[in-house]
Design a protein around this motif. Structure first.
Motif, PDB file in Angstrom:
ATOM      1  N   PHE A  81       0.819  -1.206   0.000  1.00  0.00           N
ATOM      2  CA  PHE A  81       0.000   0.000   0.000  1.00  0.00           C
ATOM      3  C   PHE A  81       0.858   1.262   0.000  1.00  0.00           C
ATOM      4  N   PHE A  84       2.734   1.810  -3.329  1.00  0.00           N
ATOM      5  CA  PHE A  84       1.749   2.179  -4.355  1.00  0.00           C
ATOM      6  C   PHE A  84       1.304   3.623  -4.179  1.00  0.00           C
ATOM      7  N   TRP A 108      -6.185   5.461  -8.153  1.00  0.00           N
ATOM      8  CA  TRP A 108      -6.283   5.600  -6.692  1.00  0.00           C
ATOM      9  C   TRP A 108      -7.533   4.903  -6.143  1.00  0.00           C
ATOM     10  N   MET A 111      -7.122   1.125  -6.257  1.00  0.00           N
ATOM     11  CA  MET A 111      -6.252   0.627  -5.195  1.00  0.00           C
ATOM     12  C   MET A 111      -7.009   0.576  -3.864  1.00  0.00           C
ATOM     13  N   THR A 114      -9.480  -2.285  -3.805  1.00  0.00           N
ATOM     14  CA  THR A 114      -8.742  -3.543  -3.670  1.00  0.00           C
ATOM     15  C   THR A 114      -8.335  -3.781  -2.223  1.00  0.00           C
TER      16      THR A 114
END
Length: 176
Positions: A81, A84, A108, A111, A114
């Motif tokens: 995280f 990223f 964004w 992510m 997810t």
């Protein structure tokens, strides 16, 4: 016991701390201070080594140990995280409005969705399996969130340190 009167509490005179007069006394005081600090350092160094008596209260119990082993035995997107996020912030500096919109409104949120989905799925799985293995354990409350939060950390920075390698079976055993 009643609160003491001001007169009674001030009856013991306050004195300044006396500095050691000899080098020998100074060295002895220094060694005593080091020993007290080592006692606290032992607690900090015991948890990473897996010594259970030094664990925090929220890390205690067989169910929590299973949750840690379950998370540590697999790789996940949540571990990455922070890198990223830094990458996405760096991509936002590219001076192309269409690209910035794509990063900010597609990459964004993708992510984030997810991470949340992975956290919910892993939390539910850990809770279900821990309930199967340890039906009478008191550490089951909040174990899903505990597992999801551990999953967000870099493997190297997790405390207590991982006991299992990636790919090993996280099933509880009496040998660990």
């Amino acid at each position: 016991m009643p609160t003491p009167k001001r007169r009674e509490s001030e009856s013991t005179p306050r004195r300044p701390v006396k500095a050691p007069e000899t080098r020998k006394e100074a060295y002895r005081a220094y060694r005593d201070r080091l020993e007290r600090q080592r006692g606290r350092g032992a607690q900090r160094s015991g948890a990473p080594k897996g010594d259970e008596k030094y664990f925090r209260q929220q890390d205690m119990g067989r169910a929590r140990a299973f949750a840690r082993d379950f998370i540590d035995s697999r790789r996940s997107a949540s571990e990455f995280f922070l890198p990223f996020s830094i990458l996405i912030i760096a991509l936002l500096f590219i001076n192309n409005p269409a690209f910035q919109v794509g990063v900010a409104y597609v990459l964004w949120p993708l992510m984030m969705v997810t991470l949340i989905a992975e956290g919910v799925l892993v939390g539910r799985t850990v809770k279900r399996r821990a309930t199967e293995y340890f039906p009478d354990d008191s550490g089951l409350k909040g174990i899903g969130l505990y597992a999801a939060m551990r999953q967000l950390q870099f493997r190297r920075l997790r405390l207590p340190k991982p006991r299992v390698k990636v790919g090993e079976d996280p099933a509880p055993s009496s040998t660990r």
